[in-house]
Write an enzyme that holds these catalytic residues in place. Structure first.
Site, PDB file in Angstrom:
ATOM      1  N   TYR A  14      60.248  18.504 128.745  1.00 29.21           N
ATOM      2  CA  TYR A  14      60.657  20.063 128.575  1.00 29.21           C
ATOM      3  C   TYR A  14      61.779  20.241 129.770  1.00 29.21           C
ATOM      4  O   TYR A  14      62.753  20.743 129.342  1.00 29.21           O
ATOM      5  CB  TYR A  14      59.603  21.024 128.705  1.00 29.21           C
ATOM      6  CG  TYR A  14      58.796  20.890 127.490  1.00 29.21           C
ATOM      7  CD1 TYR A  14      58.989  20.417 126.196  1.00 29.21           C
ATOM      8  CD2 TYR A  14      57.237  20.746 127.868  1.00 29.21           C
ATOM      9  CE1 TYR A  14      58.124  20.472 125.265  1.00 29.21           C
ATOM     10  CE2 TYR A  14      56.328  20.426 126.769  1.00 29.21           C
ATOM     11  CZ  TYR A  14      56.951  20.573 125.609  1.00 29.21           C
ATOM     12  OH  TYR A  14      55.797  20.339 124.372  1.00 29.21           O
ATOM     13  N   HIS A  85      46.067  13.070 156.210  1.00 34.21           N
ATOM     14  CA  HIS A  85      46.913  14.207 156.438  1.00 34.21           C
ATOM     15  C   HIS A  85      48.325  13.940 156.391  1.00 34.21           C
ATOM     16  O   HIS A  85      49.023  13.056 156.907  1.00 34.21           O
ATOM     17  CB  HIS A  85      46.827  14.497 157.953  1.00 34.21           C
ATOM     18  CG  HIS A  85      47.302  15.890 158.325  1.00 34.21           C
ATOM     19  ND1 HIS A  85      48.537  16.259 158.385  1.00 34.21           N
ATOM     20  CD2 HIS A  85      46.451  17.118 158.947  1.00 34.21           C
ATOM     21  CE1 HIS A  85      48.561  17.588 158.901  1.00 34.21           C
ATOM     22  NE2 HIS A  85      47.279  17.943 158.927  1.00 34.21           N
ATOM     23  N   ASP A  86      48.922  14.565 155.613  1.00 35.59           N
ATOM     24  CA  ASP A  86      50.173  14.252 154.855  1.00 35.59           C
ATOM     25  C   ASP A  86      51.399  14.542 155.885  1.00 35.59           C
ATOM     26  O   ASP A  86      52.391  13.671 156.044  1.00 35.59           O
ATOM     27  CB  ASP A  86      50.696  14.950 153.582  1.00 35.59           C
ATOM     28  CG  ASP A  86      50.326  16.578 153.657  1.00 35.59           C
ATOM     29  OD1 ASP A  86      50.037  16.901 154.773  1.00 35.59           O
ATOM     30  OD2 ASP A  86      51.004  17.171 152.796  1.00 35.59           O
ATOM     31  N   HIS A 158      57.352  48.429 112.780  1.00 34.16           N
ATOM     32  CA  HIS A 158      56.261  47.753 112.349  1.00 34.16           C
ATOM     33  C   HIS A 158      56.487  46.682 111.282  1.00 34.16           C
ATOM     34  O   HIS A 158      55.714  46.633 110.447  1.00 34.16           O
ATOM     35  CB  HIS A 158      55.643  49.062 111.544  1.00 34.16           C
ATOM     36  CG  HIS A 158      55.681  50.375 112.454  1.00 34.16           C
ATOM     37  ND1 HIS A 158      54.856  50.612 113.336  1.00 34.16           N
ATOM     38  CD2 HIS A 158      56.316  51.357 112.217  1.00 34.16           C
ATOM     39  CE1 HIS A 158      55.014  51.472 113.961  1.00 34.16           C
ATOM     40  NE2 HIS A 158      55.759  52.253 113.267  1.00 34.16           N
ATOM     41  N   GLN A 240      49.163  31.879 159.822  1.00 38.10           N
ATOM     42  CA  GLN A 240      49.917  30.395 159.604  1.00 38.10           C
ATOM     43  C   GLN A 240      50.724  30.169 158.827  1.00 38.10           C
ATOM     44  O   GLN A 240      51.718  29.443 158.889  1.00 38.10           O
ATOM     45  CB  GLN A 240      48.408  29.417 159.828  1.00 38.10           C
ATOM     46  CG  GLN A 240      49.072  27.957 160.058  1.00 38.10           C
ATOM     47  CD  GLN A 240      47.830  27.077 159.818  1.00 38.10           C
ATOM     48  OE1 GLN A 240      47.778  26.187 158.891  1.00 38.10           O
ATOM     49  NE2 GLN A 240      47.035  27.133 160.795  1.00 38.10           N
ATOM     50  N   SER A 288      59.044  18.793 108.456  1.00 35.23           N
ATOM     51  CA  SER A 288      57.441  18.472 108.151  1.00 35.23           C
ATOM     52  C   SER A 288      57.123  17.181 107.625  1.00 35.23           C
ATOM     53  O   SER A 288      57.940  16.560 106.980  1.00 35.23           O
ATOM     54  CB  SER A 288      57.074  19.798 107.309  1.00 35.23           C
ATOM     55  OG  SER A 288      55.807  19.387 106.814  1.00 35.23           O
ATOM     56  N   ARG A 302      58.571  26.308 120.306  1.00 40.81           N
ATOM     57  CA  ARG A 302      58.276  25.709 121.481  1.00 40.81           C
ATOM     58  C   ARG A 302      58.563  26.775 122.774  1.00 40.81           C
ATOM     59  O   ARG A 302      57.843  26.803 123.603  1.00 40.81           O
ATOM     60  CB  ARG A 302      59.239  24.514 121.658  1.00 40.81           C
ATOM     61  CG  ARG A 302      58.655  23.698 122.878  1.00 40.81           C
ATOM     62  CD  ARG A 302      59.767  22.539 123.008  1.00 40.81           C
ATOM     63  NE  ARG A 302      59.661  21.369 121.631  1.00 40.81           N
ATOM     64  CZ  ARG A 302      60.405  20.894 121.291  1.00 40.81           C
ATOM     65  NH1 ARG A 302      61.431  20.871 122.113  1.00 40.81           N
ATOM     66  NH2 ARG A 302      60.623  20.169 120.272  1.00 40.81           N
ATOM     67  N   ARG A 328      44.284  32.110 157.675  1.00 40.42           N
ATOM     68  CA  ARG A 328      44.966  31.182 156.950  1.00 40.42           C
ATOM     69  C   ARG A 328      43.734  30.542 156.228  1.00 40.42           C
ATOM     70  O   ARG A 328      42.522  30.482 156.801  1.00 40.42           O
ATOM     71  CB  ARG A 328      45.323  29.951 157.674  1.00 40.42           C
ATOM     72  CG  ARG A 328      45.396  28.689 157.279  1.00 40.42           C
ATOM     73  CD  ARG A 328      46.556  28.708 155.732  1.00 40.42           C
ATOM     74  NE  ARG A 328      47.134  27.367 155.680  1.00 40.42           N
ATOM     75  CZ  ARG A 328      47.369  26.922 154.280  1.00 40.42           C
ATOM     76  NH1 ARG A 328      47.167  27.483 153.406  1.00 40.42           N
ATOM     77  NH2 ARG A 328      47.719  25.483 154.336  1.00 40.42           N
ATOM     78  N   SER A 333      46.349  25.634 148.686  1.00 46.76           N
ATOM     79  CA  SER A 333      47.093  24.378 148.261  1.00 46.76           C
ATOM     80  C   SER A 333      47.358  23.807 147.090  1.00 46.76           C
ATOM     81  O   SER A 333      48.185  23.516 146.628  1.00 46.76           O
ATOM     82  CB  SER A 333      46.661  23.586 149.582  1.00 46.76           C
ATOM     83  OG  SER A 333      47.363  22.289 149.616  1.00 46.76           O
ATOM     84  N   ARG A 337      50.187  23.813 144.461  1.00 44.76           N
ATOM     85  CA  ARG A 337      51.122  22.531 144.189  1.00 44.76           C
ATOM     86  C   ARG A 337      51.213  22.506 142.860  1.00 44.76           C
ATOM     87  O   ARG A 337      52.156  21.836 142.299  1.00 44.76           O
ATOM     88  CB  ARG A 337      50.183  21.294 144.719  1.00 44.76           C
ATOM     89  CG  ARG A 337      50.197  21.114 145.991  1.00 44.76           C
ATOM     90  CD  ARG A 337      49.231  20.028 146.449  1.00 44.76           C
ATOM     91  NE  ARG A 337      48.966  20.033 147.932  1.00 44.76           N
ATOM     92  CZ  ARG A 337      49.891  19.073 148.547  1.00 44.76           C
ATOM     93  NH1 ARG A 337      50.494  18.058 148.109  1.00 44.76           N
ATOM     94  NH2 ARG A 337      49.481  18.957 149.911  1.00 44.76           N
TER      95      ARG A 337
END
Length: 483
Positions: A14, A85-86, A158, A240, A288, A302, A328, A333, A337
């Site tokens: 998409y 810890h990223d 309607h 924070q 179809s 879609r 915080r 998180s 994401r």
């Protein structure tokens, strides 16, 4: 291609590559490095020193800039497995490439300095792409509305036949909703600010320590970082993190666009059932697997499907915003994401589909006219009654007689499958003193469309064309439909 694990259809089917890049790892971590450079430059320019010596040097800044783009992902990933810890993993990886500057990366900052500021920067870029595509959808619909501004068609209330409109006038109803979305988008976009660098609980305590309590110097940190990153300002106060209500506002804009697209796609699906208007259907497209003759409105379906996802997705940031504790919590998180990137990826796909459909809509005037003429005698009864009054009839008596004849004609159509013979019934009734030929002269559809044509012209001239002219540099987007 990985075939043994889940891959998001938003990426595979998409969303455009352009939107996917905005939410990519490269965009994220390159922005982190830009922010670390901006922070270090700001601290250097504000004279951060220890015992009269500068803490940060131009050579260190140059070293950081030299490695701003070539991210050593392998080092960062290996480090994250150790420390879980990223941010600190990428601080470490950056430091490995910049040994002279390693000690001053992220100085005085908390993880949200790179995380939250990057999120704002990414959302701004994504909103700008959404805006560009939204303007192009308006452009395609404007051309369609202008082309068919005088084409009479049955209107519906309607989903029952009502006083006629025009094909172009109906398109302006879709456009007006997208125009309102553009206004909302511009408002939210104009108000986006950076978090800045405010420390663990938003008090800037770490900078108070670094700059020995110099309040005036500390007041300059956020404005300088904002300018370096292309923003006018930072939010004046925060915990924070920046307020998660910002995400809510952004998601509501996306949900609004989805609602507008859904409404348009529903109308097109209904019109395609009536065989009056049809979405583009490619030469080798299969409608179809079982019924080879079918031309299903797959793209409009879609649009509706993705739109429902985006409208529901807007609840995620709202609930997250409402449940943040004090300065915080981290329960935002994982949700964030998913909800923000995927909301944007879905809207990107929706707008590409809208652009593709609007740019290739097929209109069948003869079918439209056939439907119109089967219902027009009912629509024309007020005019017929007024003409009969001018010929000496009694308005109240004629109204009752037309009501009775209309019911009879309706029964003929519904119960016996006959053509609408209301005009013949009126011509045979002496109370009207009108011939069938006289009545048929009143059956010109253009007499019943009111100011539809003029409303289209006015809407395009006064509302849409100024937007298109102001944003002419954004026009020319061609939709990329993967499936």
């Amino acid at each position: 291609m990985d075939t043994d694990r889940y891959i998001s259809p938003l990426s595979e089917r998409y969303a455009s590559r352009e939107m996917q890049y905005i939410f990519s790892q490269d965009m994220k971590f390159r922005t982190w490095r830009r922010l670390w450079i901006a922070l270090a430059e700001t601290e250097m320019e504000l004279g951060l020193s220890q015992d009269g010596k500068p803490v940060i040097t131009k050579e260190q800044i140059d070293e950081l800039k030299a490695h701003a783009e070539d991210i050593n992902y392998d080092v960062a990933r290996a480090r994250e497995k150790e420390v879980r810890h990223d941010v600190m993993s990428h601080v470490y990886a950056y430091g490995q490439q910049c040994p002279e500057a390693a000690g001053i990366i992220h100085l005085g900052a908390t993880s949200c300095y790179v995380g939250d500021n990057t999120d704002i920067i990414v959302m701004r870029e994504a909103l700008l792409l959404v805006r560009r595509k939204l303007v192009n959808v308006l452009s395609a619909l404007a051309a369609f509305a202008d082309r068919y501004k005088a084409q009479p068609t049955l209107a519906f209330t309607h989903f029952q036949p009502a006083q006629p409109t025009t094909v172009g006038k109906r398109a302006t109803l879709w456009m007006q909703e997208f125009f309102l979305d553009l206004e909302d988008l511009d408002y939210v976009l104009s108000g986006l600010k950076l978090l800045g660098s405010k420390g663990t609980t938003g008090t800037q305590a770490s900078f108070l320590e670094l700059f020995n309590g110099d309040q005036e110097t500390i007041d300059r940190i956020d404005p300088m970082i904002a300018e370096k990153m292309g923003f006018a300002s930072c939010y004046p106060v925060s915990g924070q993190t920046y307020s998660r209500k910002v995400d809510t506002r952004v998601a509501n804009v996306l949900a609004g666009i989805a609602a507008s697209a859904h409404k348009m796609s529903n109308d097109i699906r209904l019109l395609q059932h009536l065989k009056e208007v049809e979405e583009p259907f490619e030469k080798n497209q299969i409608g179809s697997s079982a019924m080879a003759y079918k031309r299903n409105p797959m793209r409009s379906e879609r649009i509706a499907s993705l739109s429902r996802y985006v409208m529901i997705d807007a609840l995620n940031p709202a609930i997250t915003s409402a449940t943040q504790w004090f300065e915080r919590t981290l329960d935002d998180s994982a949700n964030k994401r998913l909800s923000i990137p995927e909301g944007f990826l879905a809207v990107d796909g929706i707008l590409d589909l809208c652009l593709n459909v609007a740019d290739g809509l097929v209109v069948y005037p003869r079918v439209i006219e056939k439907h119109m003429m089967s219902e027009l005698p009912f629509m024309a009864t007020e005019n017929i009654m007024m003409d009969a009054v001018k010929l000496g009839g009694n308005r109240q008596e004629l109204h009752e007689r037309i009501r009775e004849l209309s019911m009879e004609a309706g029964r003929n159509v519904k119960e016996e499958g006959k053509e609408n013979n209301l005009l013949e019934l009126i011509a045979a009734d002496g109370a009207f003193n009108m011939s069938l030929e006289d009545l048929q002269k009143a059956m010109e559809p253009a007499r019943y469309i009111g100011r539809s044509k003029e409303q289209v012209e006015s809407f395009l001239l006064n509302v849409i064309n100024p937007i298109l002219e102001e944003n002419k540099d954004l026009l020319g987007v061609k939709a990329e439909i993967n499936v």
